[in-house]
Design a protein around this motif. Structure first.
Motif, PDB file in Angstrom:
ATOM      1  N   ASP A  70      14.120  -9.549   3.745  1.00 32.37           N
ATOM      2  CA  ASP A  70      14.521  -8.787   2.561  1.00 32.37           C
ATOM      3  C   ASP A  70      16.032  -8.584   2.556  1.00 32.37           C
ATOM      4  OD1 ASP A  70      14.848  -7.079   0.449  1.00 32.37           O
ATOM      5  OD2 ASP A  70      13.403  -5.592   1.138  1.00 32.37           O
ATOM      6  N   ALA A  71      16.721  -9.331   1.718  1.00 32.04           N
ATOM      7  CA  ALA A  71      18.183  -9.256   1.654  1.00 32.04           C
ATOM      8  C   ALA A  71      18.658  -8.147   0.722  1.00 32.04           C
ATOM      9  CB  ALA A  71      18.757 -10.590   1.202  1.00 32.04           C
ATOM     10  N   LYS A  72      17.731  -7.451   0.087  1.00 31.40           N
ATOM     11  CA  LYS A  72      18.112  -6.361  -0.811  1.00 31.40           C
ATOM     12  C   LYS A  72      18.119  -5.025  -0.077  1.00 31.40           C
ATOM     13  CE  LYS A  72      17.074  -4.342  -5.283  1.00 31.40           C
ATOM     14  NZ  LYS A  72      16.227  -4.426  -6.470  1.00 31.40           N
ATOM     15  N   ASN A  73      17.078  -4.765   0.693  1.00 30.74           N
ATOM     16  CA  ASN A  73      16.918  -3.454   1.334  1.00 30.74           C
ATOM     17  C   ASN A  73      17.274  -3.434   2.812  1.00 30.74           C
ATOM     18  OD1 ASN A  73      15.884  -2.235  -1.078  1.00 30.74           O
ATOM     19  ND2 ASN A  73      13.979  -3.326  -0.710  1.00 30.74           N
ATOM     20  N   ASN A  74      17.418  -4.588   3.434  1.00 27.18           N
ATOM     21  CA  ASN A  74      17.733  -4.652   4.861  1.00 27.18           C
ATOM     22  C   ASN A  74      19.179  -5.134   5.024  1.00 27.18           C
ATOM     23  OD1 ASN A  74      18.042  -5.705   7.570  1.00 27.18           O
ATOM     24  ND2 ASN A  74      15.814  -5.552   7.767  1.00 27.18           N
ATOM     25  N   GLN A  75      20.042  -4.230   5.434  1.00 28.69           N
ATOM     26  CA  GLN A  75      21.473  -4.527   5.536  1.00 28.69           C
ATOM     27  C   GLN A  75      21.754  -5.658   6.526  1.00 28.69           C
ATOM     28  OE1 GLN A  75      23.648  -3.257   3.438  1.00 28.69           O
ATOM     29  NE2 GLN A  75      25.296  -4.467   4.309  1.00 28.69           N
ATOM     30  N   GLN A  76      21.015  -5.704   7.632  1.00 26.65           N
ATOM     31  CA  GLN A  76      21.220  -6.756   8.629  1.00 26.65           C
ATOM     32  C   GLN A  76      20.934  -8.135   8.034  1.00 26.65           C
ATOM     33  OE1 GLN A  76      18.864  -6.386  12.190  1.00 26.65           O
ATOM     34  NE2 GLN A  76      19.486  -8.377  12.965  1.00 26.65           N
ATOM     35  N   HIS A  77      19.815  -8.257   7.309  1.00 26.29           N
ATOM     36  CA  HIS A  77      19.469  -9.535   6.687  1.00 26.29           C
ATOM     37  C   HIS A  77      20.483  -9.907   5.612  1.00 26.29           C
ATOM     38  CE1 HIS A  77      14.995  -9.025   7.958  1.00 26.29           C
ATOM     39  NE2 HIS A  77      15.744  -9.472   8.944  1.00 26.29           N
ATOM     40  N   ARG A  78      20.966  -8.930   4.883  1.00 27.45           N
ATOM     41  CA  ARG A  78      21.983  -9.170   3.851  1.00 27.45           C
ATOM     42  C   ARG A  78      23.264  -9.722   4.479  1.00 27.45           C
ATOM     43  NH1 ARG A  78      22.041  -7.111  -1.295  1.00 27.45           N
ATOM     44  NH2 ARG A  78      24.051  -7.044  -2.321  1.00 27.45           N
ATOM     45  N   GLU A  79      23.679  -9.122   5.592  1.00 27.54           N
ATOM     46  CA  GLU A  79      24.888  -9.575   6.282  1.00 27.54           C
ATOM     47  C   GLU A  79      24.701 -10.971   6.872  1.00 27.54           C
ATOM     48  OE1 GLU A  79      25.679  -6.413   9.038  1.00 27.54           O
ATOM     49  OE2 GLU A  79      26.291  -5.035   7.440  1.00 27.54           O
TER      50      GLU A  79
END
Length: 119
Positions: A70-79
């Motif tokens: 989840d790249a919207k709610n999980n900051q680690q995955h977004r980064e």
């Protein structure tokens, strides 16, 4: 505008649930081989994004279990998505082959790749 996007997202998820595709039935050994191959992949996505739903439906039709991130709610995955792929755009399929990592962004390209690899 935020409410409209939220509402449309819920409609998309409801329709996806109601009209969920059936997966391919494989032998146990064949499915195990597919699952092993899929472990080297991850799909960066937003839950209610229509293009992400398209890719997840393709995964279900092919009976492929790729890790969803989840790249919207999980900051680690977004980064991770921004650092590895270069931009925050979903869906994005992260493919690791022989130590090399490839980032595939377009939903149609991802669906074509999944159909080719797991058909």
């Amino acid at each position: 505008m935020k409410f409209i996007r939220w509402f449309l997202g819920r409609v998309i998820l409801l329709l996806n649930f109601i009209f969920s595709p059936k997966g391919i039935k494989r032998s146990e050994e064949s499915q195990q081989e597919i699952d092993t191959k899929a472990q080297s992949m991850a799909l960066y996505q937003f839950e209610a994004c229509p293009f992400c739903v398209k890719v997840r439906r393709s995964m279900k039709r092919q009976s492929v279990k790729i890790e969803l991130r989840d790249a919207k709610n999980n900051q680690q995955h977004r980064e991770e998505l921004e650092a590895g792929g270069g931009k925050i755009k979903v869906p994005c399929l992260r493919i690791e082959k022989a130590g090399q990592v490839e980032w595939m962004y377009e939903s149609s390209d991802i669906v074509t790749y999944l159909e080719k690899e797991f058909a």
